[in-house]
Design an enzyme around this catalytic site. Structure first.
Site, PDB file in Angstrom:
ATOM      1  N   HIS A  48       0.792  -1.236   0.000  1.00  0.00           N
ATOM      2  CA  HIS A  48       0.000   0.000   0.000  1.00  0.00           C
ATOM      3  C   HIS A  48       0.823   1.285   0.000  1.00  0.00           C
ATOM      4  O   HIS A  48       0.277   2.376  -0.117  1.00  0.00           O
ATOM      5  CB  HIS A  48      -0.921   0.027   1.223  1.00  0.00           C
ATOM      6  CG  HIS A  48      -0.190   0.363   2.494  1.00  0.00           C
ATOM      7  ND1 HIS A  48       0.651  -0.520   3.111  1.00  0.00           N
ATOM      8  CD2 HIS A  48      -0.154   1.496   3.240  1.00  0.00           C
ATOM      9  CE1 HIS A  48       1.152   0.049   4.200  1.00  0.00           C
ATOM     10  NE2 HIS A  48       0.691   1.270   4.299  1.00  0.00           N
TER      11      HIS A  48
HETATM   12  N1  UDP Z   1      -3.448  -4.770   9.265  1.00  0.00           N
HETATM   13  C1  UDP Z   1      -4.698  -5.268   9.563  1.00  0.00           C
HETATM   14  N2  UDP Z   1      -5.510  -5.648   8.525  1.00  0.00           N
HETATM   15  C2  UDP Z   1      -5.131  -5.569   7.216  1.00  0.00           C
HETATM   16  C3  UDP Z   1      -3.827  -5.061   6.935  1.00  0.00           C
HETATM   17  C4  UDP Z   1      -3.017  -4.662   7.989  1.00  0.00           C
HETATM   18  O1  UDP Z   1      -5.075  -5.385  10.722  1.00  0.00           O
HETATM   19  O2  UDP Z   1      -5.919  -5.928   6.339  1.00  0.00           O
HETATM   20  C5  UDP Z   1      -2.601  -4.340  10.380  1.00  0.00           C
HETATM   21  C6  UDP Z   1      -1.245  -4.988  10.409  1.00  0.00           C
HETATM   22  O3  UDP Z   1      -1.303  -6.234  11.054  1.00  0.00           O
HETATM   23  C7  UDP Z   1      -0.425  -3.968  11.155  1.00  0.00           C
HETATM   24  C8  UDP Z   1      -1.022  -2.664  10.722  1.00  0.00           C
HETATM   25  O4  UDP Z   1      -2.315  -2.970  10.237  1.00  0.00           O
HETATM   26  O5  UDP Z   1      -0.596  -4.085  12.546  1.00  0.00           O
HETATM   27  C9  UDP Z   1      -0.148  -2.116   9.648  1.00  0.00           C
HETATM   28  O6  UDP Z   1      -0.735  -1.084   9.085  1.00  0.00           O
HETATM   29  P1  UDP Z   1      -0.273  -0.503   7.682  1.00  0.00           P
HETATM   30  O7  UDP Z   1       0.414  -1.546   6.909  1.00  0.00           O
HETATM   31  O8  UDP Z   1      -1.490   0.132   7.116  1.00  0.00           O
HETATM   32  O9  UDP Z   1       0.709   0.669   8.111  1.00  0.00           O
HETATM   33  P2  UDP Z   1       2.249   0.767   8.415  1.00  0.00           P
HETATM   34  O10 UDP Z   1       2.604  -0.236   9.453  1.00  0.00           O
HETATM   35  O11 UDP Z   1       2.984   0.576   7.137  1.00  0.00           O
HETATM   36  O12 UDP Z   1       2.419   2.151   8.928  1.00  0.00           O
END
Ligand code: UDP
Length: 359
Positions: free
Chosen positions: A209
């Site tokens: 994403h």
């Molecule tokens: N996550 C979730 N459902 C999904 C995709 C991600 O619960 O369908 C959780 C994932 O396990 C993690 C968090 O969302 O805890 C990560 O978020 P994201 O990838 O959006 O952001 P980043 O960590 O890159 O800031």
């Protein structure tokens, strides 16, 4: 009683805030007011986390989303300032690296309200990433910097933070507490493995994403090429982020991997527990893979979580389909010790005590 305002807006922030909010509620020493900026608003990107993780209902929901970076951050700044003037908190807590993070920190700092930044000191050293800009600026104006790793502390030292009037602590990664606390509940509550008819250890969990990938069709196609070739050997399951879905739809890009809607945290923890490995450009998921003893293929050119790569738990493959395929093969043969204490423990409690100490 001292009062703090917690600012959240995006999915990973709900997960991190859940840990600290629970401790605050249990200890009854501080009053917490929760502000949701509305950055993530779909039910399966927001409400499901509040319900499942029993996060208190936000006192304020600003409903600010689907705007460009400038308009979004500006409007958040304005609205959060109004709330802070009304609520007069002793401290504002911000998490991570989103527009909600910098807007919350900036609004507080200009009103001379203390700021605590959870997940401070992380750097990708790619200043083109909106997240990198947000985290550098937030760190600079924070009073309490809770760093997840020793490397994060070093990053701050290299930027001269020892000369600034702030407290830097190595708290560890708050997401570790979340994985530990919610994994057992998730095992009892989530039925996703059965529902999707997945065979444990025979499928790959993927999420893509990041703006650097979704903004470049070339990158996106190359990553999906890598995923398609893995899919011939192990079923690839991707909870697809709305931004990525919109781009695939718009460009009529069709793939054979298994797409599902974004899932709640419980389903995610079950997918992590039972998958063979993880392919992702997410920051949080890289560590969640590690906590679940899974290797991670990082579909980015760099990571803030360098400890994972240094210890061979993860490989940086960028948007190179060949590297992604190779890493998948190489990881099948590796047998590593996932007990290494890379990211601390009892993190929420440490952060809580640090906050108490500066109130
Ligand atoms: N996550 C979730 N459902 C999904 C995709 C991600 O619960 O369908 C959780 C994932 O396990 C993690 C968090 O969302 O805890 C990560 O978020 P994201 O990838 O959006 O952001 P980043 O960590 O890159 O800031």
């Amino acid at each position: 009683m001292k009062k703090i305002v917690t600012i959240v807006g995006a999915r990973p922030q709900f997960i991190k805030a859940a840990v600290l909010s629970r401790i605050i509620a249990d200890n009854k020493e501080i009053k917490e007011i929760l502000v949701h900026t509305g950055q993530h608003f779909d039910a399966n990107m927001s409400a499901i986390f509040f319900d499942e993780m029993q996060i208190p209902k936000p006192t304020y929901n600003l409903g600010i989303n689907t705007l460009g970076h400038g308009a979004m951050t500006g409007l958040m700044l304005q609205k959060i300032e109004e709330i802070l003037i009304k609520e007069k908190p002793d401290l504002v807590v911000v998490y991570g690296d989103t527009n909600s993070t910098i807007a919350g920190a900036l609004a507080a700092k200009k009103l001379h309200i203390k700021v605590a930044h959870v997940e401070a000191g992380l750097r990708s050293f790619n200043i083109k990433m909106p997240e990198e800009i947000n985290r550098i600026l937030t760190d600079r104006i924070s009073d309490l910097l809770c760093c997840p790793t020793e490397n994060a502390i070093k990053n701050l030292e290299q930027e001269g933070f020892n000369n600034f009037n702030c407290k830097i602590v190595q708290s560890g990664d708050i997401m570790k507490d979340a994985v530990e606390f919610y994994s057992k509940i998730a095992s009892n509550k989530s039925t996703i493995i059965l529902d999707l008819n997945l065979e444990p250890n025979k499928f790959v969990l993927a999420t893509i994403h990041r703006q650097e990938n979704t903004d470049s069709l070339e990158n996106l196609k190359a990553i999906f090429k890598g995923l398609e070739s893995i899919n011939k050997k192990a079923k690839v399951v991707m909870p697809i982020h709305p931004r990525t879905k919109a781009i695939l739809d718009k460009n009529n890009l069709k793939y054979t991997i298994t797409f599902i809607n974004p899932v709640g945290y419980f389903d995610m923890l079950q997918l992590l527990k039972h998958c063979n490995l993880v392919v992702t450009d997410s920051g949080g998921l890289q560590k969640e893979a590690f906590y679940n003893k899974k290797m991670c293929i990082i579909a980015r050119e760099e990571t803030e979580w360098v400890e994972l790569v240094e210890n061979n738990f993860a490989a940086i493959c960028g948007s190179n389909s060949g590297k992604i395929e190779q890493a998948f093969e190489a990881f099948q043969k590796l047998n590593l010790d996932f007990e290494k204490p890379l990211f601390g423990n009892n993190v929420g409690m440490k952060i809580y005590n640090e906050i108490l100490s500066i109130l």
